[in-house]
Design a protein around this motif. Structure first.
Motif, PDB file in Angstrom:
ATOM      1  N   GLU D  65      34.181  41.282  59.989  1.00  0.00           N
ATOM      2  CA  GLU D  65      35.173  41.269  61.301  1.00  0.00           C
ATOM      3  C   GLU D  65      33.608  42.417  61.761  1.00  0.00           C
ATOM      4  O   GLU D  65      33.446  42.097  62.739  1.00  0.00           O
ATOM      5  N   GLU D 104      43.237  44.360  67.648  1.00  0.00           N
ATOM      6  CA  GLU D 104      43.824  43.768  69.415  1.00  0.00           C
ATOM      7  C   GLU D 104      44.919  44.758  69.928  1.00  0.00           C
ATOM      8  O   GLU D 104      45.098  44.264  71.527  1.00  0.00           O
ATOM      9  N   ILE D 106      42.858  47.544  71.167  1.00  0.00           N
ATOM     10  CA  ILE D 106      41.912  48.320  71.183  1.00  0.00           C
ATOM     11  C   ILE D 106      42.024  47.539  72.626  1.00  0.00           C
ATOM     12  O   ILE D 106      41.230  46.833  73.262  1.00  0.00           O
ATOM     13  N   ALA D 107      41.940  48.475  73.774  1.00  0.00           N
ATOM     14  CA  ALA D 107      41.906  47.806  75.310  1.00  0.00           C
ATOM     15  C   ALA D 107      39.994  47.964  75.454  1.00  0.00           C
ATOM     16  O   ALA D 107      39.372  48.563  75.145  1.00  0.00           O
ATOM     17  N   PRO D 108      40.048  47.308  76.813  1.00  0.00           N
ATOM     18  CA  PRO D 108      38.881  46.691  76.894  1.00  0.00           C
ATOM     19  C   PRO D 108      37.696  47.918  77.147  1.00  0.00           C
ATOM     20  O   PRO D 108      38.604  48.973  78.223  1.00  0.00           O
ATOM     21  N   VAL D 250      34.507  44.365  75.413  1.00  0.00           N
ATOM     22  CA  VAL D 250      35.752  44.058  75.189  1.00  0.00           C
ATOM     23  C   VAL D 250      36.429  43.317  74.111  1.00  0.00           C
ATOM     24  O   VAL D 250      35.329  42.416  73.155  1.00  0.00           O
ATOM     25  N   LEU D 252      37.529  41.979  70.873  1.00  0.00           N
ATOM     26  CA  LEU D 252      38.707  39.625  70.805  1.00  0.00           C
ATOM     27  C   LEU D 252      40.401  40.519  70.381  1.00  0.00           C
ATOM     28  O   LEU D 252      40.476  41.873  69.330  1.00  0.00           O
ATOM     29  N   LYS D 253      40.793  39.831  70.554  1.00  0.00           N
ATOM     30  CA  LYS D 253      42.399  40.801  70.074  1.00  0.00           C
ATOM     31  C   LYS D 253      42.830  39.802  68.640  1.00  0.00           C
ATOM     32  O   LYS D 253      43.793  39.060  68.199  1.00  0.00           O
ATOM     33  N   LEU D 254      41.667  40.247  67.709  1.00  0.00           N
ATOM     34  CA  LEU D 254      42.510  39.601  66.226  1.00  0.00           C
ATOM     35  C   LEU D 254      43.379  41.097  65.914  1.00  0.00           C
ATOM     36  O   LEU D 254      43.354  41.813  65.729  1.00  0.00           O
ATOM     37  N   ARG D 255      44.292  39.905  65.950  1.00  0.00           N
ATOM     38  CA  ARG D 255      45.498  40.858  64.670  1.00  0.00           C
ATOM     39  C   ARG D 255      45.205  41.101  63.616  1.00  0.00           C
ATOM     40  O   ARG D 255      45.477  40.412  62.787  1.00  0.00           O
ATOM     41  N   GLY D 256      45.377  42.656  63.341  1.00  0.00           N
ATOM     42  CA  GLY D 256      45.432  43.588  62.234  1.00  0.00           C
ATOM     43  C   GLY D 256      44.266  43.492  62.215  1.00  0.00           C
ATOM     44  O   GLY D 256      43.844  44.182  60.944  1.00  0.00           O
ATOM     45  N   ALA D 257      43.309  42.564  62.557  1.00  0.00           N
ATOM     46  CA  ALA D 257      41.559  42.932  61.922  1.00  0.00           C
ATOM     47  C   ALA D 257      41.435  44.860  62.302  1.00  0.00           C
ATOM     48  O   ALA D 257      41.713  44.742  62.586  1.00  0.00           O
ATOM     49  N   THR D 258      40.122  45.244  61.220  1.00  0.00           N
ATOM     50  CA  THR D 258      39.894  45.870  61.026  1.00  0.00           C
ATOM     51  C   THR D 258      38.837  46.300  61.972  1.00  0.00           C
ATOM     52  O   THR D 258      37.492  47.397  61.908  1.00  0.00           O
ATOM     53  N   PRO D 261      34.394  41.919  66.187  1.00  0.00           N
ATOM     54  CA  PRO D 261      32.721  41.206  67.245  1.00  0.00           C
ATOM     55  C   PRO D 261      32.592  42.167  68.351  1.00  0.00           C
ATOM     56  O   PRO D 261      34.246  41.558  69.640  1.00  0.00           O
ATOM     57  N   ILE D 262      31.586  41.750  69.067  1.00  0.00           N
ATOM     58  CA  ILE D 262      31.681  42.101  70.317  1.00  0.00           C
ATOM     59  C   ILE D 262      30.400  42.405  70.967  1.00  0.00           C
ATOM     60  O   ILE D 262      29.410  41.969  70.413  1.00  0.00           O
TER      61      ILE D 262
END
Lengths: 269, 269, 269, 269
Positions: D65, D104, D106-108, D250, D252-258, D261-262
């Protein structure tokens, strides 16, 4: 006397591995299981005028080490965060695997193999779903089929579920070895065990004392250092009526991994 | 006469596999190579009060099938988009692998094995970087070390580069077999070949006729159907002075894949 | 006049992305879907005496580019092996992706967005399973809800299936857009479309003329160069009653990939 | 007054993301980095007679990630095994990610963005390799270029190393922000920071008090809850001379990821 290679080459080889493909059954804990992506294809690099006729293809394997026919390393299981011989999990656990008891520490298994063909002994194609094979079953089958289990053996148990390999739901309901069966197995002081099911143990059985599932995983791997082989196909061996054979199982030296895919063979002759 | 398992179990086992770990050398075409991520750890599921003392750990393997010690399937190489025995690539190539000549079609290799220890014969630790081993080298080494190569053998060639396994740049400069060497090898009608380098072939040599690299990959896999094993460690076998042995190499049945990781053994006794 | 950042920051943000986790629904063609393995954990590198208090954790994503909320690149679909504007597949297909129309070629989508809330217009929580939304449905919904679809818009269609996101079987039965609906959409000359289902199209509908599934994938991506966004969650936007908004969707520049995960936003204010 | 979408659509868009491809630079801790395998190709399913002209292609992403342009989640870094606001690592760490502070959450990021173009201010193409940007540098650059950093801003710092993106060795030697620079940044109470280098921090600098590397990762993510964005390309923004803009990032809402990519954008207009 014939040379070793002559003797071994002349043996009949029984292949005990299930085929590997995306969609083969997988334990829920080991999703996403197995995937092979062939992305480098032959036409991609075909430039006969400048590079000659030769082309190459290859792909990417993504797989849990417990997918398909495989052997459990001793670091796969712990009791109270201790491995076999009291090694502490916390001392040896790393992001890239364990510094003790990883798959690379499993010596090639070349040993006397014996088959306890419980399904055949009970005269069924397959044992009932989720049936828990008891110590009495194992001892009775051994007696009835004249199998003497000896220290150092690789002991294989046949449930008859190998034919369900293309049907995950049916396969996950396979019969397996009960707590009493596992205690009996350990008493025989075998080197490794294996079965034609997902988990060796009966996956539905809870140990009434601890509420633990998969009692055998604790009893064999942690208490006794006995390896477990899962997802075998023992049907051809069974059909041929062999109960004793030369077992050859060679894990990959995946450093630190908790198990390894394996293609075990039974050699007869 | 001793039983097969007694005879085989008594053999001395030489392990010809290199260890597998992230960072081991990889051919540029097979990046990203190998990675093991241990993500399911023992403490994650440790709930002794409710689930007993047992815990489990496991991880995810991401690997090219040509990483580490491995064997090439016949679908790995084509000439003019034809495989061995004129099978057309286009007929059998799929997103999940080949429907012909995949790794699952490689029978277990149990055969007479012979070692042509070219490095030792030349009395060097390792051959010069990128040295191309000729037919004369192979025939001369065989003669001098009294090795008779026979049809059906697994023929292993030692360059002495196994000790560079932790150093990708040095390892990729290994010596390998030249065009003439490959022609000689095929004439011996062996079943499989292997070497202690990345590509069997000398990676720098171009066939002057076609401008093709890796001539042996075309000549052995495509023209003659002879498998290639790469990244062997032959040093212990060499040090022990064995030139003939029982070779045991068992590829995984990775359906449709262009090769398989393998842990080959040389049994002596 | 307020600055751009003041204006945009003051907007209400509707997040149209579904959460990403192993087990979220995936189209059968895109198995194994999505997996995240956290293998580098904080305790692994905690050495306060020598390296200070700081530690790091990270993991490995394994995912099909069409998992979760995502946008289709134009190279994702072809008709008679031709992409949009007659680019030939064979000219641009590589092992590591396409040299034309890859995800990296999709400019950030910042445009007028409109919502055709078909489910709400029909006064249902969700349309019937596998319902095929017709041109009449879309035109009728637009008329009834006073939505004017304009060239260059991002057009979103709501089926009401977003709440099934945790249930793959139910979610794969979502309603989708029919052939007539797709023809109508293309006539509006929108820039991109999206829906709260797996495939935008009604997955059960076959084009009677060609026997083709997913007519819209051919009609929009190949014939008209209109991007498709899948697996949106439009429920909050629907509940708030917004039909026109500022759409912001920014694909990742995954070179050569056939799509990109995306977290689209609807800005209102 | 123009509608929001009209105003935003009319803005000039600066794309701050580096392209993603196998071989792009990666931090040693995040090997194997990034890989895309296109395995489902168009010809594979081309059956015009029975299934119509349409075909589909797709592939498999394998990526850390923290590969490419990305944002760090707050669970990426801990001090003494505590996250921001004293959340204990051990309470929220799972095999599939963190149950607190994952990507997930992190707000936009839609905010005022400012660029401290340190390289341009120093009148160099790029700062010296491994140069540590001090508080004085940042404050001096802000003053000289008339940038007022305000609470809530996204603060971007330009080192000039974006052009080294195709050269891992050179890129890993990028300049970065020093301890004093990080303290200054936190004092400005910005919401997020970013730079055109691998690690935001100067990777060679050790905090003399703790011997810790990457002081800013601890100071910003753990102490102050300020997100870090890495591997930006700020060159076009710099060339155009913009110092204030509307930042849109923005995750991605990658649940639990540290992290995630943006593809961040700077909107001007």
């Amino acid at each position: 006397m014939s040379s070793l290679w002559e003797r071994v080459s002349a043996a009949h080889v029984f292949d005990l591995e299930q085929p590997r493909f995306a969609g083969m059954p997988i334990h829920p804990a080991h999703k996403p299981g197995y995937h092979y992506a062939l992305h480098r294809r032959h036409r991609d690099t075909y430039r006969p005028d400048t590079h000659g006729p030769r082309t190459s293809a290859s792909g990417l394997l993504t797989m849990m080490e417990h997918s398909g026919t495989h052997i459990d390393a001793l670091c796969h299981q712990a009791c109270d965060l201790r491995f076999y011989k009291d090694v502490a999990v916390d001392e040896v656990e790393r992001s890239d695997g364990f510094t003790a008891y990883g798959a690379e520490t499993i010596a090639p298994l070349i040993a006397r193999g014996v088959l306890l063909d419980v399904a055949r002994w009970k005269d069924v194609d397959a044992l009932p779903p989720n049936y828990a094979i008891t110590a009495d079953d194992l001892a009775g089958c051994a007696r009835a089929t004249a199998v003497e289990v000896k220290p150092g053996d690789v002991l294989l148990v046949r449930t008859g579920f190998a034919t369900r390999w293309a049907d995950e739901a049916a396969y996950l309901d396979a019969a397996g070895v009960s707590k009493s069966g596992n205690i009996w197995v350990a008493e025989q002081r075998v080197r490794a065990v294996g079965a034609d099911n997902m988990a060796w143990d009966c996956m539905q059985e809870r140990d009434p004392e601890t509420n633990m599932l998969l009692f055998g995983h604790a009893h064999l791997l942690v208490t006794h250092g006995i390896h477990i082989i899962e997802n075998l196909n023992l049907d051809a061996l069974s059909a041929a009526g062999h109960r004793e054979f030369c077992f050859v199982g060679v894990p990959l030296k995946l450093r630190g991994a908790t198990g390894s895919p394996i293609r075990p063979l039974a050699l007869v002759g």
